[in-house]
Scaffold this motif. Structure first.
Motif, PDB file in Angstrom:
ATOM      1  N   THR A  44       0.550  -1.486   0.318  1.00  0.00           N
ATOM      2  CA  THR A  44       0.072   0.303  -0.077  1.00  0.00           C
ATOM      3  C   THR A  44       0.876   1.000  -0.240  1.00  0.00           C
ATOM      4  O   THR A  44       0.851   2.464  -1.008  1.00  0.00           O
ATOM      5  N   CYS A 147       7.782   0.129  12.389  1.00  0.00           N
ATOM      6  CA  CYS A 147       6.455  -0.553  12.775  1.00  0.00           C
ATOM      7  C   CYS A 147       6.922  -1.831  12.476  1.00  0.00           C
ATOM      8  O   CYS A 147       7.053  -3.125  11.999  1.00  0.00           O
ATOM      9  N   THR A 200      -6.512  -6.972   7.884  1.00  0.00           N
ATOM     10  CA  THR A 200      -6.897  -5.641   8.439  1.00  0.00           C
ATOM     11  C   THR A 200      -5.592  -5.241   9.550  1.00  0.00           C
ATOM     12  O   THR A 200      -5.825  -4.082   9.803  1.00  0.00           O
ATOM     13  N   ASN A 203      -3.924  -3.184   7.053  1.00  0.00           N
ATOM     14  CA  ASN A 203      -4.712  -1.561   6.928  1.00  0.00           C
ATOM     15  C   ASN A 203      -4.130  -0.880   7.935  1.00  0.00           C
ATOM     16  O   ASN A 203      -3.419   0.352   8.172  1.00  0.00           O
ATOM     17  N   ASN A 204      -4.260  -1.332   9.064  1.00  0.00           N
ATOM     18  CA  ASN A 204      -3.824  -0.609  10.611  1.00  0.00           C
ATOM     19  C   ASN A 204      -2.798  -0.180  10.869  1.00  0.00           C
ATOM     20  O   ASN A 204      -1.860   1.171  11.281  1.00  0.00           O
ATOM     21  N   VAL A 206      -0.650   0.869   8.334  1.00  0.00           N
ATOM     22  CA  VAL A 206       0.035   1.606   6.790  1.00  0.00           C
ATOM     23  C   VAL A 206      -0.978   3.449   7.555  1.00  0.00           C
ATOM     24  O   VAL A 206      -0.209   4.210   7.269  1.00  0.00           O
ATOM     25  N   ILE A 207      -1.969   3.150   8.565  1.00  0.00           N
ATOM     26  CA  ILE A 207      -2.883   3.978   8.710  1.00  0.00           C
ATOM     27  C   ILE A 207      -2.132   4.405   9.936  1.00  0.00           C
ATOM     28  O   ILE A 207      -1.366   5.559   9.804  1.00  0.00           O
ATOM     29  N   ALA A 208      -1.043   3.757  10.566  1.00  0.00           N
ATOM     30  CA  ALA A 208      -0.208   4.132  11.647  1.00  0.00           C
ATOM     31  C   ALA A 208       1.077   4.494  11.353  1.00  0.00           C
ATOM     32  O   ALA A 208       1.843   5.548  11.338  1.00  0.00           O
ATOM     33  N   LEU A 210       1.083   6.094   7.987  1.00  0.00           N
ATOM     34  CA  LEU A 210       1.086   7.234   7.519  1.00  0.00           C
ATOM     35  C   LEU A 210       0.980   8.141   9.117  1.00  0.00           C
ATOM     36  O   LEU A 210       1.260   9.684   8.892  1.00  0.00           O
ATOM     37  N   ALA A 211       0.024   8.256  10.160  1.00  0.00           N
ATOM     38  CA  ALA A 211      -0.208   9.021  11.128  1.00  0.00           C
ATOM     39  C   ALA A 211       1.196   9.242  11.930  1.00  0.00           C
ATOM     40  O   ALA A 211       1.543  10.719  12.303  1.00  0.00           O
ATOM     41  N   SER A 232      -6.548  -6.598  16.301  1.00  0.00           N
ATOM     42  CA  SER A 232      -7.148  -6.196  15.094  1.00  0.00           C
ATOM     43  C   SER A 232      -7.963  -6.229  15.001  1.00  0.00           C
ATOM     44  O   SER A 232      -9.499  -5.938  14.039  1.00  0.00           O
TER      45      SER A 232
END
Length: 425
Positions: A44, A147, A200, A203-204, A206-208, A210-211, A232
């Protein structure tokens, strides 16, 4: 085993010309993960424009490469890779590296020193044994976002256990709410057919990430991200968990029926089955009108959502009789025309031919000079100004090892040859 691809075959450029601007242009990612969750996160980020280097085991590579059948087979060689591997590794470069040996660990540290993101999914504490844990790399690159993706996380009594998607589905409650209701033939706990906990968690991650990149823009500091499959999966339970924690009312397995919204499920029609979904009384009234029974909208058994839930069996029988007089195409046109959700039960062949998905560019053909054409799902992320770029096919094992070491670390040909001779790369 020499894992280098045929260099003559690789002389043609695999990627097409990239868009002028991508959201993560300039972001460098080291992806040490294997199987699904971590590789999906790395993919991603690559779709969004990051430069992702996949670090793989010398010779063998990611375990997912051999998880088949079915296989993608090279049209010109006997080389084959699993179709599964293709789903989570596009857009990456591959570097094989034995970082368990000091020489390999030093190379990885050198790469981490000039990277932005580091993704790994080894058991808790594994990389620290080689001087590659978060604290080790943070000391040489305080801006690094590290990560970790594991089955159970970096803390807690389960932290040292291994964990896969199926186990996370079982322990995280997914199987308790999936499957046919008690009393029906085949009733019992059932896993979801795709690796939902892995997906999931990826995807989590990636969210983390980016944050964390956003936080670093403001603070200048990197940090450690701790993602677990179990966490998750539990977070996915939504109303199933809330119903228990707040009302001590466990939602039962309901098969294809929704546990609270009725009608919401699979219905037989003259030539097969369709999916009908309603979530409020207004939608049900419109559906009743289309089915030729406007009186159902005022029927005390069906007028309110809670009444339809209590009378689900009778309503299903009534709807099945009404639907039996026409086929799928008739009902999908009529029901969608009434602004009620309705659609077919598609298999993979149907999905490939779906005109909506074609317009949305959800099928992409990538060309690899050795593996030939590889078809992958497009990205669900759509941007008006910085479109996702999917142009690089999943790499062969170690396909980019030499180029990465030359470009990133300015190693000489002799140094690279020595590393290969000693099986460091």
């Amino acid at each position: 085993m020499d894992d280098r691809p045929n260099q003559a075959a690789l002389s043609a450029d695999c990627p097409t010309e990239a868009p002028a601007e991508r959201i993560l242009d300039g972001v460098k990612v080291l992806d040490l993960s294997r199987v699904v969750a971590g590789p999906l996160a790395g993919q991603t980020l690559a779709d969004l424009g990051a430069d992702v280097v996949k670090i793989e085991r010398v010779g063998e590579g990611d375990d997912l490469r051999t998880l088949g059948p079915p296989w993608v087979t090279s049209p010109t060689t006997e080389l084959e890779q699993s179709t599964y591997f293709q789903t989570v590794n596009r857009g990456k470069k591959s570097l094989t590296l034995d970082f368990a040996r000091p020489e390999g660990a030093e190379i990885l540290k050198a790469l981490a020193r000039e990277s932005d993101v580091f993704i790994e999914n080894f058991r808790t504490g594994t990389l620290a044994r080689y001087g590659l844990g978060y604290e080790d790399l943070h000391a040489i690159n305080p801006r690094l976002i590290y990560c970790s993706i594991t089955g159970f996380g970096q803390t807690g009594p389960y932290r040292d256990r291994s964990g896969y998607d199926y186990l996370a589905q079982a322990m995280g409650g997914q199987m308790a709410v999936t499957g046919l209701p008690d009393g029906m033939t085949g009733a019992g706990p059932m896993r979801v057919g795709v690796p939902i906990a892995d997906i999931t968690a990826g995807n989590n991650a990636v969210i983390a990430i980016l944050a964390a990149l956003y936080h670093r823009e403001r603070s200048g500091k990197g940090q450690h991200i701790d993602i677990s499959l179990l966490d998750s999966q539990v977070a996915l339970l939504l109303n199933s968990l809330s119903a228990w924690m707040n009302a001590r009312a466990p939602l039962p397995r309901t098969g294809n029926d929704h546990p609270t919204a009725v009608p919401n499920g699979v219905f037989a029609v003259k030539d097969g089955h369709i999916l009908i979904a309603t979530f409020n009384d207004r939608e049900f009234a419109r559906l009743a009108e289309v089915l030729g029974h406007p009186e159902w909208g005022q029927d005390p058994r069906y007028a309110r959502s809670r009444d339809r839930l209590a009378n689900r069996v009778q309503l299903t029988e009534d709807m099945t009789e009404a639907l039996s007089h026409h086929g799928k195409q008739h009902w999908m046109k009529a029901i969608n025309g009434a602004k009620v959700s309705c659609g077919p039960i598609n298999d993979m062949a149907d999905i490939e031919q779906d005109e909506q998905l074609a317009v949305r560019e959800m099928f992409v053909t990538l060309h690899h000079p050795v593996m030939g054409d590889v078809r992958v799902a497009g990205s669900p992320l759509k941007f008006s100004e910085t479109p996702v770029d999917i142009s690089r096919a999943p790499p062969l094992v170690g396909e980019d090892s030499e180029a990465i070491l030359r470009e990133r670390l300015t190693l000489t040909d002799t140094e690279i040859q020595n590393l290969r001779a000693n099986k460091i790369i």
